[in-house]
Enzyme design. Structure first.
Site, PDB file in Angstrom:
ATOM      1  N   SER A   1       4.231   2.308   8.519  1.00 18.75           N
ATOM      2  CA  SER A   1       3.883   1.314   7.499  1.00 18.75           C
ATOM      3  C   SER A   1       5.121   0.946   6.700  1.00 18.75           C
ATOM      4  CB  SER A   1       2.816   1.863   6.554  1.00 18.75           C
ATOM      5  OG  SER A   1       1.546   1.711   7.103  1.00 18.75           O
TER       6      SER A   1
ATOM      7  N   HIS B   1       0.841  -1.217   0.000  1.00 19.85           N
ATOM      8  CA  HIS B   1       0.000   0.000   0.000  1.00 19.85           C
ATOM      9  C   HIS B   1       0.868   1.257   0.000  1.00 19.85           C
ATOM     10  CE1 HIS B   1       0.244   0.247   4.542  1.00 19.85           C
ATOM     11  NE2 HIS B   1       0.097   1.531   4.292  1.00 19.85           N
TER      12      HIS B   1
ATOM     13  N   ASP C   1       0.677  -7.503   2.172  1.00 20.57           N
ATOM     14  CA  ASP C   1       0.981  -6.074   2.030  1.00 20.57           C
ATOM     15  C   ASP C   1       2.500  -5.847   1.931  1.00 20.57           C
ATOM     16  OD1 ASP C   1       0.719  -3.401   1.785  1.00 20.57           O
ATOM     17  OD2 ASP C   1      -0.347  -3.064   3.666  1.00 20.57           O
TER      18      ASP C   1
ATOM     19  N   PHE D   1       2.076  -3.169   8.934  1.00 16.89           N
ATOM     20  CA  PHE D   1       1.241  -2.430   7.974  1.00 16.89           C
ATOM     21  C   PHE D   1      -0.034  -1.842   8.545  1.00 16.89           C
ATOM     22  CE2 PHE D   1      -2.278  -5.291   6.827  1.00 16.89           C
ATOM     23  CZ  PHE D   1      -1.814  -6.533   7.234  1.00 16.89           C
TER      24      PHE D   1
END
Lengths: 702, 702
Positions: free
Chosen positions: B638, B72, B210, B654
């Site tokens: 993140s 992301h 992720d 994340f």
């Protein structure tokens, strides 16, 4: 699905008492401390204390007729006893002495099972084999009525029922004592027994104090009697003890009760219809009726009180149907049923001698398809003649009068001489729940639903009535201008009228009832032919299934006494999530917020001290509230005593979890759980909140 | 709250590297296998491999500049690299050789921390004590600018920042190498890295792959350079190893990264304002903007691609604010803050020598109240000048030109000479994300929001503009008829214009920008006075807190390098429910249904064999997907590497769980958890799904 047939899978199954001895070795291994043979006797020390309330199960817990069941099972009684000054559902009730116990209302009943006899030979044995389907079902019905009539002529005046098991391969006669004077001894407020309301309904973790106590009263000579001042507390043949230690995770438990209906032997077509039509349309119908009732309840406090139990039923049905839809998807029940059916067909094809089963299966599928073709119409019709109480009164009374032209044993079940006094009591009970504004709104909603039915599934007398009146609004105005049936005297007088009286009556309700039932008589006649075919075909289907998978199996639930066995156990609702099998008072208090999570202050005030009370669980460090088990249950089991290895009460069943809403179709060992209230929550409430020492003493708890 | 001050509570805290040696004994006891002193060096073997991407954290994982971060975190880069034929966010991307790596776009940056120095004396030491608040904040800003300018003049051309810690009691100079040529090496499809989308965002159990990989490229001589064909893979000073065995429940882990901001030392008034105004109005604003963007994305595929990263940000912000509101209620954060503040006041009152702290606290509360009085107006203004990119371009360029009348060190941060090339790169990057239909719709929505502001919180130049144009629709029509700024050349030319050029321009965007910023300059001047007061009062408040509770404490997050320590551990979200700390591929596959739960077929096809792959966890019997730890994290973390006791990567942070959305205000040991992706999911994807053996070899995995 197929594994369900194996006896070894002990936690699935709603077993007949007569089957328990065959399970004995397995149950002993699981922890049963009683002789399994004692559980075979429906009138024995354990099962003889378990009673049916019709919609729920209950059990005797004192020698003076004290009965323990769920709070939600007595909400109709509380509503019936409420006054302008007291809403007992909201307030709860505790009788400070026996003379202050609240009458549960004229329709309240408790039935004690006295005998269960195999009457297969008397029901089926004398049938000529060449009967056509219509005559076959009528012959069966006549035999059943004759057996019931003979049974009820016994000097003790029992209530008797003849029920099919294994889809009609066998039949049983159940002889029951009927108690008609029930009184509410104790019920906590609705915010305790239904804490979390519709939000938490069918969910775990759960925090409901879903318990209440009734007392059965009898005539001074001990015989069954309606409410009367001279009545005395009833002395039951047996009563159960409470186990104040409760149950621990992993512990063996069992429940005894009256599960109403399951669908574990239905065909794949029936499962698909359930997934595609029955539950979606049921959800829509009950959502609509629920919304109408909620609007009426919001508009008037009087309506709210009268509609209370109905609101719960609508919300419960709506959530149940939503859960069914969820579970059918989640557990892929239709595919499982299709695999089962394909296996059966392969088994049939493997041996030419099995060809008759193949023919029966093919015909069964056709009859089922015919039977389901009018589902929507039949669903709306049935809601129409049950929901608006004025129409229900007129239709019921007219059918009772109409059937009187036939010999009693040939009349439709529910409309025989034996049923008259129950109908009268039901008509009396309407005095407490009939609410004209909402009755009218529900009638209007159902008329609208009837107009949305597809072509080919219309209800012609309604269409004609509407065409004549011009609009639904006119129909409703005309009908509710006539409110004669709103009085109990008028309703009871109707029970003395004859068929021609109805057919020449001017009251629009009676005219509508005559028109509707005249048409519906033809629908019933067609259905009777299909029922005759099903009475021939379902047993053949069941026989093929049983031959393919030999071993002891339990029959579908049918409202008679059953036993289920299991253990206290949580489950894993999804990857990386685990539900533990017990909740606590502290957990309940942490959930308190606005309605429906608004527990009474007098309960919350005692919660902080609960860990130090004598009802606290040493492992949990708090009073347990609810617990999960693997026992198998369905509607009708609510209030069933949860018994430990010695047959003492550790809790009461009151619900299933969300992942098990469709367990009526398929028991999934990983996900199907029963939700129980722990007996220690009841004892803590009586001891620490209600200070009801007299009741505790009657329960044998000191 | 107060316990947060104790050093012994090891899992709470975003520690400065320099603090780690003092934690050494405790960390050793918890399981740290490295010398704590090595973690004190931001350029050492472990921390020297950890880089900031600005919005995220990442780490070098090969000697050839390979960088590991969250999927992301690279969605903007994927969007920037997408073409008419390829939407790389939806498709994912794997570079089959280094020359096929996708440029991450002109605005992409990675910063490697080289030094962190205490410059408190240089920032505060020379300030005359009698300065008024306005002059105090300007003097501090001038000192900061001078330190930054001197730092950036070094031959290696570093990027430098001076940041306050402990609410401005101390200051640090962070010297960073800036890398400007980043390329996407590998990203799975969005359905893998954001599996479950907005539904699962901030939730556990979770099943997101992720992860993504970038590579930093440099000029052939190793110096930092923008994208160019002759560039070569960058050689980082250090890189981390992957630990293919992952992490087990209970195991010690740590994360290193760049947490952006926390509010753990804010006053009770600020907490109450957050609960009552900031989060509810933020949720409403972002819901409105999100709805506008969603409508635009639904109307056009082109818009959908350009809006992709914004849609994620709106949905994330909306859900974050909803979680804040939930958590503030659930954890009663305002009350906890009020108790903390009352304790501080009692401590102050107990000793007359503490009276200055009392005065500071009283004044702090007043200044905070003044600062928050215009919150709604300031929130709408800030969204207005950031969201519609045409207006952002005009306002940014005008402010840059306006500030040029002052000496560089006195200009507003972000508008100094050093910022010009970043602004140019940002203007270039708009070429990929500017979408005129949605820009216009967002502008219109924000104008409407501005008109809903309460009296006393208006934005006068907007009101005047609207009064002149007659309606919001007219304003928008007029503005979007002028689309000069929609081209990259026009935007870049704007950076060469002088203040008077703007003030006599005819383009309505420039005229609006000049009007808005002319007014906002006064708002900023007032704010600067309050900032000066806060720069005086917050350190005094912090000092009182620290004196009341002596012991080592961590300062608020401020975007600089921090370490957090903890262990792999689940939690109990409610009574009778337990979340285990690991999810699996099998669990992911069982959740697959419609979007956002639609994993790619090529992944799902390999899932059944995963338990037998070499990446399967022997205890779980499957490849682990995500795991929970007690480490402390917030926005900016993140992509942070999750390191085991030896400093090897077992996963990437994340997210946080739902019960920990408000952990920025309060870390709750029972409920605050970080969510990580397990390195074995990445390795399984590369090995079994992508067959990316070259990349595995570069990662040192064979």
């Amino acid at each position: 699905m197929l594994l369900a047939l194996s006896l070894a899978l002990a936690d699935e199954g709603m077993w007949l008492p007569e089957q328990v001895p065959a399970l004995g070795d397995d149950l002993r291994r699981q922890g049963l401390g009683l002789d399994a043979a004692t559980l075979a006797d429906p009138a024995g020390a354990t099962l003889g204390a378990v009673v049916s309330l019709g919609h729920c199960t209950a059990s005797f817990v004192s020698a003076d007729g004290l009965i323990l069941t769920n709070g939600h099972c007595v909400s109709d009684y509380l509503e019936s006893a409420s006054t302008a000054n007291h809403d007992y559902r909201l307030e709860g009730y505790l009788a400070t002495d026996r003379r202050k116990e609240l009458p549960a209302g004229p329709a309240a009943r408790a039935w004690v099972t006295e005998r269960i006899d195999d009457v297969t030979a008397r029901v089926l044995g004398k049938l000529p084999t060449a009967l056509d389907d219509r005559n076959r079902v009528e012959a069966i019905q006549k035999n059943v009525s004759a057996i019931v009539a003979a049974c009820e002529k016994q000097p003790s005046r029992p209530r008797c029922q003849v029920v099919p098991i294994y889809e009609g391969r066998e039949w049983r006669l159940v002889t029951r004592r009927e108690l008609r004077d029930l009184r509410v001894v104790y019920a906590p407020p609705e915010t305790v027994y239904a804490f979390g309301g519709d939000v938490d309904n069918w969910q775990w973790p759960r925090h409901c104090g879903d318990f209440a106590m009734l007392r059965a009263w009898s005539a001074p000579d001990g015989s069954s009697a309606a409410f009367a001042d001279e009545n005395v507390p009833y002395t039951p043949p047996h009563h159960l003890r409470l186990a104040p230690g409760g149950a621990r995770p992993g512990e063996f438990v069992m429940i005894a009760g009256f599960p109403a209906a399951t669908y574990r032997w239905r065909t794949a077509d029936e499962a698909r219809h359930a997934a595609e039509v029955r539950y979606p349309s049921g959800r829509d119908l009950f959502s609509a009726l629920g919304a109408v009732a909620e609007r009426a309840a919001a508009a008037s406090k009087e309506s709210a009180i009268r509609l209370g139990p109905s609101l719960f039923r609508y919300a419960n049905a709506r959530k149940n149907f939503a859960g069914m839809i969820d579970n059918f998807g989640r557990s892929d029940i239709v595919s499982a049923k299709e695999v089962q059916q394909a296996e059966l067909q392969a088994w049939i094809a493997a041996d030419p001698r099995r060809a008759p089963y193949g023919a029966a299966l093919a015909e069964l599928r056709k009859v089922v398809a015919d039977d389901l073709a009018y589902w929507r119409r039949d669903r709306v019709y049935s809601a129409l003649v049950q929901t608006p109480l004025l129409l229900n009164t007129a239709v019921t009374a007219y059918r009772l009068a109409f059937e009187q032209q036939f010999p009693d044993a040939s009349r439709d079940p529910g409309f025989q001489a034996r049923d008259r006094s129950d109908i009268a009591d039901r008509f009396r009970s309407y005095d407490r729940i009939l609410d004209l504004p909402s009755d009218r709104a529900l009638m209007k909603e159902l008329l609208q639903q009837s107009q949305a039915l597809p072509e080919g599934q219309r209800i012609p007398p309604l269409d004609a009535w509407l065409a004549k009146s011009g609009s639904i609004q006119n129909v409703v105005d005309e009908l509710y201008a006539a409110t004669a049936l709103a009085t109990v005297d008028a309703r009871l007088r109707l029970l003395d009228q004859k068929q021609p009286d109805f057919e020449r009556a001017a009251d629009p309700w009676i005219r509508l009832a005559v028109a509707l039932d005249g048409w519906h008589r033809g629908v019933r006649a067609e259905k009777r032919v299909r029922d005759g075919a099903l009475a021939r075909l379902r047993p053949a289907y069941m026989e093929a299934m049983l031959k393919m998978h030999p071993g002891a199996v339990y029959p579908e639930a049918n409202g008679t006494l059953r036993l289920s066995f299991g253990k206290v156990e949580g489950y894993a609702p999804e990857d990386a999530a685990v539900y533990l099998p017990q909740t606590t008072l502290g957990g309940m208090a942490r959930k308190v917020r606005e309605s429906p999570f608004d527990a009474p202050l007098r309960v919350l005030e005692e919660v902080p001290a609960a860990p130090r009370s004598r009802w606290s669980d040493p492992t949990l460090g708090d009073v347990p509230v609810n617990f999960l088990t693997t026992v198998d249950n369905t509607n009708g089991n609510s209030g069933s005593p949860t018994l430990n290895a010695h047959g003492d009460i550790v809790g009461l069943v009151f619900d299933r979890n969300w992942e098990a809403v469709a367990a009526d179709w398929r028991y999934d060992p990983a996900l199907t759980r029963s939700i129980h209230v722990d007996v220690r929550y009841l004892l803590w409430m009586l001891d620490e909140v209600e200070r009801a020492q007299v009741l505790l003493a009657e329960l044998g708890v000191r």
